[in-house]
Design a protein around this motif. Structure first.
Motif, PDB file in Angstrom:
ATOM      1  N   PHE A  12       0.958  -1.266  -0.066  1.00 37.14           N
ATOM      2  CA  PHE A  12      -0.108   0.034  -0.016  1.00 37.14           C
ATOM      3  C   PHE A  12       0.883   1.192   0.086  1.00 37.14           C
ATOM      4  O   PHE A  12       0.466   2.374  -0.398  1.00 37.14           O
ATOM      5  CB  PHE A  12      -0.909   0.032   1.177  1.00 37.14           C
ATOM      6  CG  PHE A  12      -2.020  -0.917   0.894  1.00 37.14           C
ATOM      7  CD1 PHE A  12      -3.110  -0.793   0.252  1.00 37.14           C
ATOM      8  CD2 PHE A  12      -2.295  -2.072   1.945  1.00 37.14           C
ATOM      9  CE1 PHE A  12      -4.013  -1.671  -0.148  1.00 37.14           C
ATOM     10  CE2 PHE A  12      -3.350  -2.938   2.009  1.00 37.14           C
ATOM     11  CZ  PHE A  12      -4.055  -2.840   0.798  1.00 37.14           C
ATOM     12  N   ILE A  72      -8.754   1.684  -0.278  1.00 32.64           N
ATOM     13  CA  ILE A  72      -7.806   1.427   0.743  1.00 32.64           C
ATOM     14  C   ILE A  72      -8.035   1.599   2.092  1.00 32.64           C
ATOM     15  O   ILE A  72      -7.397   0.644   2.791  1.00 32.64           O
ATOM     16  CB  ILE A  72      -6.606   2.296   0.077  1.00 32.64           C
ATOM     17  CG1 ILE A  72      -5.902   2.017  -1.242  1.00 32.64           C
ATOM     18  CG2 ILE A  72      -5.372   2.359   1.139  1.00 32.64           C
ATOM     19  CD1 ILE A  72      -4.985   3.056  -1.977  1.00 32.64           C
ATOM     20  N   LEU A  87      -7.161  -1.630   4.833  1.00 29.57           N
ATOM     21  CA  LEU A  87      -6.444  -1.360   5.765  1.00 29.57           C
ATOM     22  C   LEU A  87      -7.145  -1.648   7.152  1.00 29.57           C
ATOM     23  O   LEU A  87      -6.712  -2.019   8.086  1.00 29.57           O
ATOM     24  CB  LEU A  87      -5.861   0.041   5.964  1.00 29.57           C
ATOM     25  CG  LEU A  87      -4.891   0.287   4.932  1.00 29.57           C
ATOM     26  CD1 LEU A  87      -4.392   2.086   4.703  1.00 29.57           C
ATOM     27  CD2 LEU A  87      -3.521  -0.690   5.002  1.00 29.57           C
ATOM     28  N   LYS A  88      -8.536  -1.373   7.104  1.00 27.52           N
ATOM     29  CA  LYS A  88      -9.408  -1.652   8.191  1.00 27.52           C
ATOM     30  C   LYS A  88      -9.558  -3.016   8.487  1.00 27.52           C
ATOM     31  O   LYS A  88      -9.682  -3.641   9.665  1.00 27.52           O
ATOM     32  CB  LYS A  88     -10.715  -0.906   7.976  1.00 27.52           C
ATOM     33  CG  LYS A  88     -11.542  -1.068   9.267  1.00 27.52           C
ATOM     34  CD  LYS A  88     -13.104  -0.529   8.956  1.00 27.52           C
ATOM     35  CE  LYS A  88     -13.425   0.841   8.648  1.00 27.52           C
ATOM     36  NZ  LYS A  88     -14.550   1.480   8.147  1.00 27.52           N
ATOM     37  N   ILE A 147      -7.365  -5.321   7.571  1.00 31.77           N
ATOM     38  CA  ILE A 147      -6.222  -5.903   7.993  1.00 31.77           C
ATOM     39  C   ILE A 147      -5.900  -5.645   9.487  1.00 31.77           C
ATOM     40  O   ILE A 147      -5.548  -6.632  10.153  1.00 31.77           O
ATOM     41  CB  ILE A 147      -5.029  -5.101   7.146  1.00 31.77           C
ATOM     42  CG1 ILE A 147      -4.904  -5.710   5.767  1.00 31.77           C
ATOM     43  CG2 ILE A 147      -3.651  -5.434   7.852  1.00 31.77           C
ATOM     44  CD1 ILE A 147      -4.287  -4.702   4.674  1.00 31.77           C
ATOM     45  N   ASN A 148      -6.299  -4.640   9.925  1.00 35.73           N
ATOM     46  CA  ASN A 148      -6.166  -4.205  11.384  1.00 35.73           C
ATOM     47  C   ASN A 148      -6.897  -4.845  12.032  1.00 35.73           C
ATOM     48  O   ASN A 148      -6.819  -5.079  13.276  1.00 35.73           O
ATOM     49  CB  ASN A 148      -6.052  -2.829  11.521  1.00 35.73           C
ATOM     50  CG  ASN A 148      -5.120  -1.961  10.952  1.00 35.73           C
ATOM     51  OD1 ASN A 148      -4.001  -2.545  10.762  1.00 35.73           O
ATOM     52  ND2 ASN A 148      -5.224  -0.581  10.458  1.00 35.73           N
ATOM     53  N   LEU A 196      -2.831  -6.186  -0.101  1.00 36.80           N
ATOM     54  CA  LEU A 196      -3.761  -6.824   0.888  1.00 36.80           C
ATOM     55  C   LEU A 196      -3.130  -8.066   1.526  1.00 36.80           C
ATOM     56  O   LEU A 196      -2.808  -8.408   2.729  1.00 36.80           O
ATOM     57  CB  LEU A 196      -5.019  -7.194   0.664  1.00 36.80           C
ATOM     58  CG  LEU A 196      -5.959  -8.045   1.491  1.00 36.80           C
ATOM     59  CD1 LEU A 196      -6.378  -7.310   2.485  1.00 36.80           C
ATOM     60  CD2 LEU A 196      -6.922  -8.712   0.523  1.00 36.80           C
ATOM     61  N   GLU A 240       0.500  -7.518   3.425  1.00 35.72           N
ATOM     62  CA  GLU A 240       0.150  -6.787   4.667  1.00 35.72           C
ATOM     63  C   GLU A 240      -0.256  -7.833   5.746  1.00 35.72           C
ATOM     64  O   GLU A 240       0.054  -7.910   6.709  1.00 35.72           O
ATOM     65  CB  GLU A 240      -0.854  -5.605   4.518  1.00 35.72           C
ATOM     66  CG  GLU A 240      -0.214  -4.435   3.857  1.00 35.72           C
ATOM     67  CD  GLU A 240       0.917  -4.004   4.238  1.00 35.72           C
ATOM     68  OE1 GLU A 240       1.075  -4.043   5.612  1.00 35.72           O
ATOM     69  OE2 GLU A 240       1.556  -3.146   3.632  1.00 35.72           O
TER      70      GLU A 240
END
Length: 307
Positions: free
Chosen positions: A125, A138, A142-143, A145-146, A176, A179
């Motif tokens: 990313f 994006i 990211l949300k 992944i976290n 994705l 990460e």
């Protein structure tokens, strides 16, 4: 002295070396050796130090070989001095570089790529332009992944990225996967058009089920370019439906990219390769996609063929 000479003889290093007194002097003047002897001065007798001269020399030779990029006794390991039962020993531990390389190998083993573009393996990313068209997508990735936890009882939907050619949908899916691998999460990325051709060939060898199992059960699945495969009722019903039904029942996060919106994909799957209209079967497949993923439209410049 005999210990030093014996060690050097073993290494074949006596030829052209200074005399033993000079070698011993260099050892005691070495900053690392001095620090080690000072640290363990309460544990080491003069006799123990004399007997440990070969260990001290081995330490220096191996350390210096690494610094000078020369051949070493144990690649990937670095020497360290220790005291054990009053004796000086050289132990070897993995270098930081070796640890990083092993960690990277383990991380890459978590990403399974089936006929995906080569550049996806390094996608990040941080290398993705945060254009207005990509910003929301994006942020959602990211949300995910976290917040993703493999053993969570709360189901997390994937994303369905629709949009024209070359806007970065596949690249974002590669990012994705990379990460997620940093968090120890396994991902399988599948190029659907190529996979559809391969799995048809598997009918002749009776290996269709074997090819389905790993994709059905992978913790995170990305089905890339769905809808671009040759239209086939068999692939729709016996492959895609089987995979998506299983993942829906097991609540396994699934991601998609396509040039079609979900509504357009439904119309695409409603037409069989024999020209039949199979609206109900298409609708059943699309219901599973809607359960598994939230739809986002990605627009922007075609980065494959910029005008």
């Amino acid at each position: 002295m005999e210990g030093l000479k014996g060690f050097l003889d073993q290494r074949g290093a006596t030829q052209g070396m200074p005399n033993m007194q000079n070698i011993e002097k260099e050892i005691f003047e070495d900053e690392d050796v001095k620090a080690f002897l000072e640290q363990h001065k309460e544990e080491l007798t003069p006799e123990a130090i004399r007997k440990g001269m070969s260990a001290l020399l081995e330490f220096r030779m191996e350390r210096d070989a690494r610094k000078n990029n020369k051949e070493v006794k144990a690649p990937g390991l670095e020497p360290c001095l220790e005291v054990h039962n009053g004796f000086i020993l050289v132990n070897y531990k993995r270098t930081e570089e070796a640890i990083r390389e092993e960690r990277e190998r383990k991380r890459k083993r978590l990403i399974h790529s089936i006929n995906m573009p080569k550049n996806i393996a390094e996608a990040r990313f941080s290398d993705t332009a945060l254009t207005p068209e990509r910003q929301d997508v994006i942020g959602e990735l990211l949300k995910f992944i976290n917040s993703y936890k493999p053993n969570s009882t709360e189901y997390q939907k994937g994303l369905y990225l629709a949009g024209p050619f070359g806007v970065g949908k596949t690249y974002m899916m590669g990012a994705l996967a990379n990460e997620l691998s940093e968090n120890g999460v396994e991902t399988t990325l599948v190029n659907v058009p190529t996979y559809s051709a391969e799995i048809k060939q598997a009918i002749a060898t009776n290996t269709v089920e074997a090819k389905l199992v790993s994709i059905k059960n992978t913790p995170i699945l990305v089905l890339d370019d769905i809808g671009a495969e040759m239209n086939s009722a068999w692939f729709r019903d016996e492959v895609l439906m089987v995979i998506l039904q299983h993942r829906m029942l097991q609540e396994l996060p699934t991601f998609f990219t396509s040039n079609f919106t979900i509504d357009q994909l439904e119309a695409h799957f409603a037409h069989s390769n024999k020209g039949d209209q199979e609206l109900l079967k298409a609708k059943r497949l699309i219901e599973r996609i809607r359960f598994l993923a939230k739809e986002y439209f990605v627009d922007g410049q075609n980065h494959r063929n910029p005008s």
